[in-house]
Design an enzyme around this catalytic site. Structure first.
Site, mmCIF file in Angstrom:
data_model
loop_
_atom_site.group_PDB
_atom_site.id
_atom_site.type_symbol
_atom_site.label_atom_id
_atom_site.label_comp_id
_atom_site.label_asym_id
_atom_site.label_seq_id
_atom_site.Cartn_x
_atom_site.Cartn_y
_atom_site.Cartn_z
ATOM 1 N N HIS A 123 0.856 -1.188 0.000
ATOM 2 C CA HIS A 123 0.000 0.000 0.000
ATOM 3 C C HIS A 123 0.893 1.239 0.000
ATOM 4 O O HIS A 123 1.700 1.408 0.910
ATOM 5 C CB HIS A 123 -0.895 -0.029 1.241
ATOM 6 N N ASP A 150 -8.204 1.182 1.927
ATOM 7 C CA ASP A 150 -7.850 2.094 3.017
ATOM 8 C C ASP A 150 -8.599 3.410 3.034
ATOM 9 O O ASP A 150 -8.089 4.382 3.563
ATOM 10 C CB ASP A 150 -6.322 2.362 2.951
HETATM 11 ZN ZN LIG Z 1 -3.754 4.607 2.585
#
Ligand SMILES: [Zn+2]
Length: 1031
Positions: A257, A369
Site C-alpha cells: 500500500h 484504506d
Molecule cells: Zn492509505
C-alpha cells in the site's frame, strides 16, 4: 531420550536459540552471517532536490564513514560505495548489507536494483548466491538515501507534524557472507515456535510442533553447519503432514500500500513506488510464483515517466501475470467526497490507462484504506467493467463490528458487487502463523465460503513483500492444523468466491466507516478546491462541447482537460481530499487547484468566445448587453450581477434556457421585489413573495416562512443560523476523528461584534450583514442574501479562523418531525436516521453529504444547501452543517486562516423532489456565467433539455479519442421509475447507450425521434449516451 516434560522451558529454549538479543555467541541466530568486510571506499554528496541518477552520478562525492549522520528531513544523500569481494569467499552467498534510517535505493549500472529500509525489513542487497571466480569481485554501487522514513518524519509520534531537523544515521555498510542454511532453519523454527505457542495447549499440533522444534535444537550443532540438514528434515516432516479436504484456503497476494501522499509529499511517493516495485521485481526473479497486486494508475504513470527502465521490466512481469494491476482507478480515492462524475473519471482515467499500457482493464475495484464507501459505488463499478470489490477499512469501526467479510454489496440503484474484506483485517500481512489463524478465526462468513484473501507486504509508506514472508508461507502451504496457504491472484480468489457465492448475504446501502468522521471537514480549502474544480471542469466540458457543435473549427481541449482532470483526481487521494496529510501536501494540493482554476478559466473563455462569437463581436451601432450562460440542464430564472456602466456591479433578473444562453432582457421587473424592513427592536425582515424571514441583531433566523402556505419553519423560541463551537479533541487520529463526546461540549456563539444592518435595501436583492466573535480570537462575518424569485436564503460567510482543536458548526432547528433525514450522495441520495436508537444509529452522529441535506415530513420540509461543505448531521429536528475544524496533527497549521463559503436554507412544500431542492442545490453550486455582449437582440438558445424534473443531465463531454462523438451522462435523481425525453438542438445523427467507459452497449441504439431521445430510468440509474455528430 524422551522429550522434556515442561512446556515453558521447551518453548523458551527454542526462543533463545533464535534470539537476536540473547546468547548470540552460541545460538543459531548468531551464525546467520559469516565473514564481513567493509567497503573499499564510501563517499557521498547531499542535495535538497530529488534528482535523477544521471545528475547525481556526476556530482562531486566526499568521503564519509559508517556512524555519520545526514539530513535534515526531506534532503537526499547519494552514496558512492566501492566494493571489493575477498576471493576467499568463493562459493559463498555474498550480501551488501546497509543499515540506516531513511529510505534507500541501490543503483547499479545506472539502474535501480533494490530498495532498502530498516522499517520494511530490507537491509541487504544480494550480490551473488554463490561467488564464482568469473564474477566481478570489484564493483561500484550508489545508494540514494531519502532523509525520511517509511512513514515520513513525525516528531514524537507517527502522525505528528514532521520534524524538520531529523537526521538519519548510517549504522552499517559492509559485505557479508550469508549462511542460507542457517536462515532456512531459522524460518523453520520460527514457524514451529509460533505453532506451538498460538495453537494452544488444547491442540495436539501445538505439542507436535514444540517437541519437533526442541528435537531440532538437540540435533543442531551451531559450530558444525553440517548438522543443520538433519534438523531441517525434522521440520520438513511435520510441515508435510497434510490437512483434510475441508480446510480453509488462504489466497496470499503480495501487496504494497503506497499512499500517493500522506506524511510525505507527492514527489517522495514517486520514489517510494520505484523503491518498492524494483524490490518486488528482484523477488520475482528468484520466486517465480510470487504475485503482486498493484493499484493506482497514477503511480504507474509516475514510474513510467521517471524510471523507464524499471517500467519496461514491470511490463514484462505484468505480461507474465505476476505483477498485477488492480483497482481500475486513477488513485485510491476518498470513497465519500468526490462527486459522481469524479468517481466515474477515477475509473475512466484508470481503466483507460491500464488498457493502453497493459492491454486489459481491471476486473476488481481495490480500495482497502479509505474512510467509508458511497452507496453509489456498486453501480459505478459495474458501469466500468467491474463486479468485484476488495477493501477492509470497516474493520476500523469504533462502535459496531461489520457482520461480513464476503458478501454482496448493493447500491442505491440495486446494483450488486461481490465484496471481500480480507478477514485478517489488514492489507499489510507478514506471512506469520498468527495472521493465518486470525484470517480463519475472524472470518464472519465461515461456512458460507471457504476462501479468503491475505495481502502481504509492508505498506502505507511502501516497502512491500520480503523473501522471509514468502519463505514462511511456503512452509505453511498445506500443514495440518494451519489453513492452506497458496500464492494466488485477486482473479483466482474472486473466481472461487463467485462459485461459492450461493450462500452469501447482501448488505444494502453505504459502507459507513464509524471513525474518521472529521475528514468530511478538515482542511476546508482542499474541500472547497475540490468542489470548485469539479464545477470548473464540468462547465469547461459543457461549453467546449457546445462550441464544437457551433463551430467545427473549434478544437475540443481534450488533452488539456485530461491533464486537469488528472490533477483533480490525484488530489482526491484518500489522505489528501480527507485532509489527513501534512502541510507540504496541502501546499501541493492547493497549487494543483490553482492550476485547474487558472487553466480552466482560460479554456472556458475560449469555449465561450467560440460558442457565442457572433454575439460578442463589437458591431457598429451595437447596444452593450450581457450574455448569460447556463451549464445546467433546466431553465433558470435568477438574479445576476454584472458590470454596470460606471464600473459598479448592477443586478439583473434573467431567464436562461437549459444548457444554453440568453441575453439579459430589459427592463427586468421581478414578479415580486424583495422587501427589507428594519423593526424597532433592531431585527430585520426580508421577503420576496416566496419566503419571508426575520433575523435578530445576532443574525439568528427567528422566523422562516413559506408564504404560499404560511408555514413557519423555525420552532417557537428557537434560533436557526445558530453557530456553535465544540471542543474537538479526539483520542489519537487528530485530523481524522471527531468523537461522539464532542457533542457534550457545545457552546453557542454569542459574542456580537457588529449587529445586523441592512446592506441592500431590496428590489432584485435584499441583504443584511453582521459579525460575531468566535472562540477566543476568531471572527465570523456574514451577509445574508435574499434574491427576487429565489426559494432559498443564502448565507455568504467569511471566517478568520485561529482556533486549535475546536469545531465550528451552524445549526438550523426546524419545525419538522421525521425519523429520517435525506442526504445527497453521488448521482442520488440516501436516508439516515435522525435518532440514536441503536449503536448503528448513534455511530452516525457525524455524516457526509454533498450539495444538500433535507428534513421532510409529509407535505413540508426544510433543506440545507452548501457550496463547499461535506460534513453534516441531523439529530431530531436540528440540521447541522459542519464548517471548520482545527486539528494540529499531522498539519499544525490546518485550517488556520481565512475562509469563505456559502450555505443556504430552503423551506419547501411537498417533498424535496417536488420542490426542486436538487436543482436549487445545483444552482447554488453552478452560478450562471455572464459575458459582456455587444448585441441587443438574440433569441435564447438551448443545446439540451430534459423533459422530466426527475432526470439530471450532469455531464456533456467529447467522447474519449472520438472527436466525432459526444458523451452525455444523465441520472435519475428522485428515486423513481420514469421515462424522459432528452431533446437537443445540436446536429446529432445517431445515438447509442454506452457504459461509463464509453463502450457502446449491445442493442444500445436509441432512435432519434421528433421529441428527442426516449430514455427509461429506474431509481438512481445512471445512463450514458454517445451522440455522433452529423457534420
Ligand atoms: Zn492509505
Amino acid at each position: 531420550m524422551a522429550a522434556i516434560k515442561h512446556r515453558r522451558t521447551a518453548l523458551e529454549r527454542v526462543e533463545k536459540f533464535l534470539s537476536d538479543t540473547y546468547f548470540t555467541d552460541c545460538n543459531l541466530r548468531g551464525r546467520l552471517f559469516g565473514d564481513r568486510c567493509p567497503p573499499a571506499s564510501l563517499s557521498y554528496f547531499q542535495t535538497r532536490r530529488r534528482i535523477p541518477y544521471e545528475e547525481a552520478a556526476v556530482q562531486e562525492f566526499r568521503p564519509t564513514q559508517v556512524g555519520e549522520s545526514f539530513g535534515p528531513t526531506w534532503e537526499t544523500c547519494w552514496f558512492k560505495v566501492e566494493l571489493s569481494i575477498p576471493p576467499a569467499w568463493a562459493g559463498q552467498e555474498v550480501h551488501f548489507v546497509w543499515e540506516s534510517d531513511g529510505e534507500g535505493m541501490v543503483w547499479r549500472d545506472a539502474q535501480p536494483v533494490q530498495g532498502l529500509t530498516k522499517e520494511g525489513e530490507k537491509t541487504s542487497y544480494i550480490l551473488t548466491r554463490s561467488l564464482k571466480e568469473s564474477e566481478p569481485h570489484s564493483l561500484t554501487l550508489y545508494v540514494e538515501l531519502a532523509c525520511n522514513g517509511l512513514f515520513g518524519a513525525g516528531k514524537g509520534s507517527m502522525i505528528a507534524p514532521p520534524d524538520p531537523d531529523r537526521r538519519v544515521t548510517l549504522s552499517k555498510a559492509e559485505l557479508v557472507v550469508f549462511n542460507r542454511d542457517v536462515y532456512e532453519l531459522l524460518v523453520d523454527l520460527e514457524i514451529l515456535l509460533d505453532m506451538a505457542q498460538l495453537l494452544g495447549e488444547e491442540n495436539q499440533r501445538s505439542f507436535q510442533a514444540l517437541y519437533t522444534a526442541n528435537q531440532m535444537v538437540n540435533v543442531c550443532d551451531v559450530t558444525d553447519l553440517s548438522t543443520l540438514p538433519a534438523a531441517r528434515d525434522l521440520a520438513a516432516a511435520i510441515f508435510s503432514q497434510r490437512n483434510g479436504e475441508s480446510q480453509h484456503t488462504i489466497h496470499a497476494v503480495g501487496h504494497c500500500h503506497i499512499d500517493s501522499a500522506w506524511l510525505w509529499p507527492y514527489e517522495e511517493t514517486v520514489r517510494k513506488c520505484a523503491r518498492s516495485w524494483v524490490t518486488v521485481l528482484h523477488l520475482m526473479e528468484h520466486n517465480p510464483e510470487l504475485t503482486f497486486a498493484c493499484s493506482q494508475a497514477q503511480q504507474f504513470e509516475w514510474v513510467r515517466s521517471r524510471y523507464p527502465g524499471l517500467y519496461a521490466r514491470i511490463q514484462d512481469f505484468v505480461a507474465k501475470g505476476q505483477f498485477i494491476p488492480v483497482g481500475g482507478t486513477w488513485v485510491e480515492m476518498d470513497g465519500n467526497l468526490p462527486s459522481g462524475e469524479s468517481m466515474v473519471r477515477q475509473f475512466l482515467q484508470g481503466q483507460r490507462f491500464f488498457q493502453e499500457q497493459f492491454g486489459r482493464i481491471c476486473s476488481e475495484f481495490w480500495l482497502p484504506d479509505t474512510f467509508g464507501y458511497s452507496a453509489q459505488l456498486p453501480q459505478l463499478m459495474r458501469g466500468c467493467g467491474i463486479q468485484r470489490f476488495l477493501t477492509q477499512k470497516l474493520s476500523w469501526n469504533l462502535v459496531n463490528s461489520f457482520p461480513h467479510h464476503t458478501f454482496f454489496w448493493e447500491g442505491i440503484d440495486g446494483s450488486q458487487v461481490l465484496t471481500h474484506f480480507p478477514p485478517g483485517d489488514s492489507y499489510g500481512m507478514h506471512g506469520r502463523v498468527e495472521e493465518m489463524l486470525k484470517t480463519v478465526k475472524n472470518n464472519k462468513d465461515k461456512g458460507r465460503v471457504n476462501h479468503s484473501a491475505f495481502l502481504f507486504g509492508f505498506g502505507d509508506g511502501g516497502g512491500g513483500p520480503t523473501q522471509k514472508m514468502l519463505d514462511r508461507m511456503k512452509r505453511m502451504s498445506d500443514t495440518d492444523g494451519l489453513p492452506r496457504v497458496q500464492i494466488s491472484t485477486p482473479d483466482q480468489l474472486f473466481s472461487v468466491l463467485e462459485k461459492e457465492s450461493s450462500q452469501l448475504c447482501t448488505w444494502v446501502g453505504e459502507l459507513f466507516l464509524e471513525l474518521h468522521n472529521g475528514t468530511y471537514t478538515t482542511q476546508a480549502q482542499i474541500k472547497k478546491g475540490n468542489r470548485e474544480c469539479e464545477r470548473i471542469l464540468h462547465d469547461v466540458e459543457v461549453l467546449s462541447s457546445l462550441a464544437v457543435a457551433q463551430d467545427r473549427a473549434f478544437q475540443y481541449p481534450a488533452s488539456q482537460l485530461q491533464r486537469l482532470w488528472r490533477l483533480l483526481l490525484l488530489n482526491q487521494f484518500h489522505d489528501v481530499l480527507p485532509g489527513s496529510c501534512i502541510q507540504l501536501v496541502v501546499e501541493d494540493a492547493l497549487q494543483y487547484y490553482t492550476e485547474i482554476r487558472r487553466a480552466g478559466a482560460q479554456l472556458q473563455e475560449e469555449a465561450v468566445q467560440s460558442l457565442c462569437r457572433d454575439l460578442l463581436q463589437p458591431e457598429v451601432r451595437s447596444t452593450p448587453s450581457t450574455l448569460v450562460l447556463n451549464t445546467l440542464s433546466w431553465e433558470r430564472t435568477e438574479v445576476i450581477s454584472r458590470p454596470g456602466p460606471d464600473g459598479t456591479e448592477t443586478l439583473a433578473l434573467v431567464t436562461v434556457p437549459s444548457m444554453g444562453y440568453a441575453l439579459v432582457q430589459e427592463p427586468f421587473v421581478p414578479p415580486q421585489p424583495v422587501a427589507v424592513r428594519k423593526q424597532e427592536d433592531g431585527s430585520i425582515t426580508m421577503e420576496n413573495g416566496v419566503i419571508a424571514v426575520c433575523l435578530d441583531t445576532m443574525g439568528h433566523l427567528t422566523s422562516l416562512q413559506l408564504l404560499d402556505s404560511g408555514r413557519e419553519s423555525v420552532p417557537d423560541g428557537c434560533y436557526a443560523n445558530q453557530f456553535a463551537l465544540f471542543d474537538d479533541v479526539p483520542l489519537y487520529w487528530d485530523a481524522w476523528d471527531v468523537m461522539d463526546y464532542h457533542l457534550e461540549t457545545r457552546k453557542p456563539v454569542t459574542t456580537l461584534l457588529k449587529p445586523l444592518e441592512i446592506t441592500l435595501a431590496g428590489g432584485l436583492r435584499g441583504s443584511v450583514r453582521f459579525s460575531l466573535q468566535v472562540g477566543k480570537s476568531s471572527t465570523l462575518s456574514q451577509e445574508i442574501i435574499l434574491d427576487a424569485a429565489c426559494p432559498f436564503l443564502r448565507f455568504l460567510t467569511q471566517v478568520e479562523w485561529k482556533e486549535a482543536h475546536k469545531f465550528l458548526k451552524v445549526e438550523f432547528p426546524v419545525q419538522v418531525r421525521s425519523t429520517n433525514a435525506t442526504y445527497e450522495i453521488q448521482f442520488g441520495h440516501l436516508q439516515r436516521p435522525t435518532h440514536w436508537n441503536t449503536s448503528w444509529d448513534w455511530a452516525r452522529f457525524e455524516v457526509w453529504a454533498h450539495k444538500w441535506l433535507d428534513l421532510s415530513e409529509h407535505g413540508f420540509g426544510v433543506a440545507l444547501l452548501n457550496d463547499c461543505k461535506y460534513g453534516a448531521s441531523a439529530h431530531r429536528n436540528v440540521l447541522s452543517l459542519s464548517l471548520l475544524r482545527a486539528p494540529t496533527s499531522p498539519d499544525s497549521t490546518a485550517d488556520i486562516g481565512h475562509h469563505q463559503f456559502t450555505y443556504a436554507v430552503m423551506p419547501h412544500q411537498g417533498s424535496f423532489q417536488e420542490a426542486g431542492v436538487i436543482q436549487q442545490a445545483y444552482n447554488l453550486n453552478f452560478p450562471l456565467h455572464t459575458v459582456p455582449a455587444s448585441c441587443g437582440q438574440c433569441s435564447p438558445w438551448s443545446a439540451f433539455s430534459v423533459s422530466s424534473p426527475a432526470v439530471v443531465l450532469e455531464t456533456v463531454k467529447q467522447a474519449e479519442d472520438r472527436p466525432e462523438a459526444l458523451v452525455v451522462r444523465l441520472y435519475e435523481a428522485h428515486g423513481s421509475t420514469v421515462t424522459a425525453w432528452l431533446q437537443t438542438s445540436l446536429p446529432v445523427k445517431e445515438a447509442m447507450l454506452c457504459d461509463l467507459l464509453e463502450r457502446p452497449l449491445a442493442q444500445g441504439q436509441v432512435p432519434l425521434e421528433q421529441r428527442g431521445l426516449r430514455l427509461s430510468f429506474t431509481p438512481f440509474l445512471v445512463l450514458s449516451v454517445l451522440l455522433l455528430w452529423s457534420h
